[in-house]
Each structure stands twice: as structure tokens, then as C-alpha cells.
Design a protein around this motif. Structure first.
Motif, PDB file in Angstrom:
ATOM      1  N   LYS A   9     -22.622  12.291  28.095  1.00 42.83           N
ATOM      2  CA  LYS A   9     -22.516  12.190  29.807  1.00 42.83           C
ATOM      3  C   LYS A   9     -22.354  13.627  29.994  1.00 42.83           C
ATOM      4  O   LYS A   9     -22.555  14.302  30.939  1.00 42.83           O
ATOM      5  CB  LYS A   9     -21.211  11.829  30.088  1.00 42.83           C
ATOM      6  N   VAL A  10     -21.737  14.455  28.926  1.00 46.47           N
ATOM      7  CA  VAL A  10     -21.474  15.867  30.072  1.00 46.47           C
ATOM      8  C   VAL A  10     -22.628  17.301  29.497  1.00 46.47           C
ATOM      9  O   VAL A  10     -23.403  17.173  28.427  1.00 46.47           O
ATOM     10  CB  VAL A  10     -20.907  16.944  28.444  1.00 46.47           C
ATOM     11  N   THR A  11     -22.731  17.409  30.761  1.00 46.05           N
ATOM     12  CA  THR A  11     -24.369  18.459  31.050  1.00 46.05           C
ATOM     13  C   THR A  11     -23.672  19.809  30.929  1.00 46.05           C
ATOM     14  O   THR A  11     -23.350  20.010  29.975  1.00 46.05           O
ATOM     15  CB  THR A  11     -24.206  18.241  32.750  1.00 46.05           C
ATOM     16  N   TYR A  12     -25.490  20.588  30.260  1.00 46.18           N
ATOM     17  CA  TYR A  12     -25.140  21.868  29.900  1.00 46.18           C
ATOM     18  C   TYR A  12     -24.474  22.757  30.926  1.00 46.18           C
ATOM     19  O   TYR A  12     -23.793  23.948  30.632  1.00 46.18           O
ATOM     20  CB  TYR A  12     -26.966  22.293  29.955  1.00 46.18           C
ATOM     21  N   LYS A  13     -24.499  22.478  31.938  1.00 47.37           N
ATOM     22  CA  LYS A  13     -23.965  23.503  32.940  1.00 47.37           C
ATOM     23  C   LYS A  13     -22.326  22.727  32.374  1.00 47.37           C
ATOM     24  O   LYS A  13     -21.096  23.837  32.628  1.00 47.37           O
ATOM     25  CB  LYS A  13     -23.843  22.778  34.732  1.00 47.37           C
ATOM     26  N   GLN A  14     -21.475  21.945  32.724  1.00 45.23           N
ATOM     27  CA  GLN A  14     -20.169  21.686  32.099  1.00 45.23           C
ATOM     28  C   GLN A  14     -19.836  22.061  30.894  1.00 45.23           C
ATOM     29  O   GLN A  14     -18.937  23.137  30.302  1.00 45.23           O
ATOM     30  CB  GLN A  14     -20.167  20.205  32.107  1.00 45.23           C
ATOM     31  N   ILE A  15     -20.603  22.733  30.155  1.00 45.50           N
ATOM     32  CA  ILE A  15     -20.561  23.113  28.544  1.00 45.50           C
ATOM     33  C   ILE A  15     -20.835  24.783  28.887  1.00 45.50           C
ATOM     34  O   ILE A  15     -19.212  25.368  27.969  1.00 45.50           O
ATOM     35  CB  ILE A  15     -21.736  23.046  27.427  1.00 45.50           C
ATOM     36  N   ASP A  16     -21.464  25.658  29.616  1.00 45.84           N
ATOM     37  CA  ASP A  16     -21.019  26.512  29.955  1.00 45.84           C
ATOM     38  C   ASP A  16     -19.627  27.183  30.680  1.00 45.84           C
ATOM     39  O   ASP A  16     -19.354  27.799  30.504  1.00 45.84           O
ATOM     40  CB  ASP A  16     -22.446  26.778  30.782  1.00 45.84           C
ATOM     41  N   ASP A  75      -7.192  19.656  24.742  1.00 48.64           N
ATOM     42  CA  ASP A  75      -7.653  20.002  22.814  1.00 48.64           C
ATOM     43  C   ASP A  75      -8.801  19.346  22.730  1.00 48.64           C
ATOM     44  O   ASP A  75      -9.587  19.615  22.239  1.00 48.64           O
ATOM     45  CB  ASP A  75      -6.158  19.039  22.447  1.00 48.64           C
ATOM     46  N   ASP A  76      -9.212  17.771  23.165  1.00 49.31           N
ATOM     47  CA  ASP A  76     -10.276  17.306  23.150  1.00 49.31           C
ATOM     48  C   ASP A  76     -11.461  17.948  23.619  1.00 49.31           C
ATOM     49  O   ASP A  76     -12.344  17.747  23.143  1.00 49.31           O
ATOM     50  CB  ASP A  76     -10.159  16.137  23.787  1.00 49.31           C
ATOM     51  N   GLY A  77     -11.665  18.339  24.368  1.00 49.45           N
ATOM     52  CA  GLY A  77     -12.329  19.724  25.060  1.00 49.45           C
ATOM     53  C   GLY A  77     -13.063  20.971  24.381  1.00 49.45           C
ATOM     54  O   GLY A  77     -13.750  21.098  24.083  1.00 49.45           O
ATOM     55  N   ARG A  78     -11.686  21.382  23.486  1.00 50.56           N
ATOM     56  CA  ARG A  78     -12.369  22.438  22.668  1.00 50.56           C
ATOM     57  C   ARG A  78     -13.046  21.780  21.251  1.00 50.56           C
ATOM     58  O   ARG A  78     -13.553  22.089  20.715  1.00 50.56           O
ATOM     59  CB  ARG A  78     -11.171  22.971  21.989  1.00 50.56           C
ATOM     60  N   VAL A  79     -12.458  20.036  21.088  1.00 51.93           N
ATOM     61  CA  VAL A  79     -13.040  19.687  19.520  1.00 51.93           C
ATOM     62  C   VAL A  79     -14.721  19.692  20.121  1.00 51.93           C
ATOM     63  O   VAL A  79     -15.288  19.633  18.759  1.00 51.93           O
ATOM     64  CB  VAL A  79     -12.176  18.043  19.387  1.00 51.93           C
ATOM     65  N   GLU A  82     -16.269  22.657  19.704  1.00 52.21           N
ATOM     66  CA  GLU A  82     -16.319  23.615  18.453  1.00 52.21           C
ATOM     67  C   GLU A  82     -17.478  22.600  18.034  1.00 52.21           C
ATOM     68  O   GLU A  82     -18.734  22.986  16.846  1.00 52.21           O
ATOM     69  CB  GLU A  82     -15.664  22.350  17.722  1.00 52.21           C
ATOM     70  N   ARG A  83     -17.974  21.205  18.197  1.00 52.07           N
ATOM     71  CA  ARG A  83     -19.351  20.154  17.755  1.00 52.07           C
ATOM     72  C   ARG A  83     -20.471  20.510  18.127  1.00 52.07           C
ATOM     73  O   ARG A  83     -21.291  20.563  17.994  1.00 52.07           O
ATOM     74  CB  ARG A  83     -18.632  19.146  17.840  1.00 52.07           C
ATOM     75  N   VAL A  84     -20.092  21.348  19.456  1.00 52.85           N
ATOM     76  CA  VAL A  84     -21.789  22.182  20.028  1.00 52.85           C
ATOM     77  C   VAL A  84     -21.760  22.897  19.905  1.00 52.85           C
ATOM     78  O   VAL A  84     -23.279  23.815  19.160  1.00 52.85           O
ATOM     79  CB  VAL A  84     -21.502  21.681  21.653  1.00 52.85           C
ATOM     80  N   THR A  85     -21.179  23.931  19.210  1.00 52.13           N
ATOM     81  CA  THR A  85     -21.263  25.119  19.363  1.00 52.13           C
ATOM     82  C   THR A  85     -21.300  25.587  17.911  1.00 52.13           C
ATOM     83  O   THR A  85     -21.570  27.271  17.528  1.00 52.13           O
ATOM     84  CB  THR A  85     -20.320  26.263  19.889  1.00 52.13           C
ATOM     85  N   GLY A  86     -20.033  24.975  16.132  1.00 48.91           N
ATOM     86  CA  GLY A  86     -20.515  24.810  15.180  1.00 48.91           C
ATOM     87  C   GLY A  86     -19.035  26.077  15.076  1.00 48.91           C
ATOM     88  O   GLY A  86     -19.143  26.648  14.443  1.00 48.91           O
TER      89      GLY A  86
END
Length: 94
Positions: A9-16, A75-79, A82-86
Motif C-alpha cells: 500500500k505504500v506509494t513511491y512518493k511516500q518512500i521518497d 522503527d518499522d518505517g526504517r525496516v 531497509e527492505r526497499v533499498t537494501g
């Protein structure tokens, strides 16, 4: 642990926006096998158009809100990042 259904459900904009909140700069990632990044901040001061995206991140546990229009990656956002960016996100430097 957050379920994969939420990840979808997380968008590219939210990731950025989350990467921006942590001051993420690909050029400052260290390591080749174990890639890591040390954020120098963890905040995002939104304008009116970004509030909705950040409120959704708060509702799924990937962000927290400390005052009006002021958000932080949890902390969950960081995890998740980490999964998205490696890249492992280390604690902020003081």
C-alpha cells in the motif's frame, strides 16, 4: 513485524518522503556487501499537500507525528526502507 499486505500500500512518493526525512543520499552509502547509511536527521516538515501521505504512514506504523505537520520515520518505517533499498539505516548521529 509488519505484514506484506501493508508494504504493497505504500506509494513511491511516500518512500521518497521517508528517505528525505532521513536525509538519505545514495552517494553516502558505505560498504559493498553490507551497505549502510547513517542518517543525520529524522524529520519531515510537510506542506499541505504532503499531510495526507504522512498521515497514512502514521496509520500503518511507518511514521510518527510530534507536532502539526512534523513527522518522523518510525522503527518499522526504517525496516521497510531497509527492505526497499537494501541499505541498513543506522541510528542518527548526534
Amino acid at each position: 513485524m509488519v505484514s506484506s499486505e501493508i508494504y504493497e500500500k505504500v506509494t513511491y512518493k511516500q518512500i521518497d518522503n521517508m528517505k528525505h526525512a532521513l536525509g538519505f543520499d545514495q552517494r553516502k552509502v558505505r560498504g559493498t556487501k553490507h551497505r549502510r547509511y547513517e542518517p543525520y536527521r529524522n524529520y519531515f516538515n510537510t506542506g499541505e499537500r504532503d499531510v495526507y501521505d504522512w498521515e497514512l504512514l502514521v496509520s500503518i506504523g511507518f511514521a510518527t507525528k510530534s507536532r502539526e505537520n512534523w513527522y518522523h520515520v518510525s522503527d518499522d518505517g526504517r525496516v521497510f526502507l531497509e527492505r526497499v533499498t537494501g541499505v541498513k539505516f543506522l541510528p542518527e548521529s548526534d
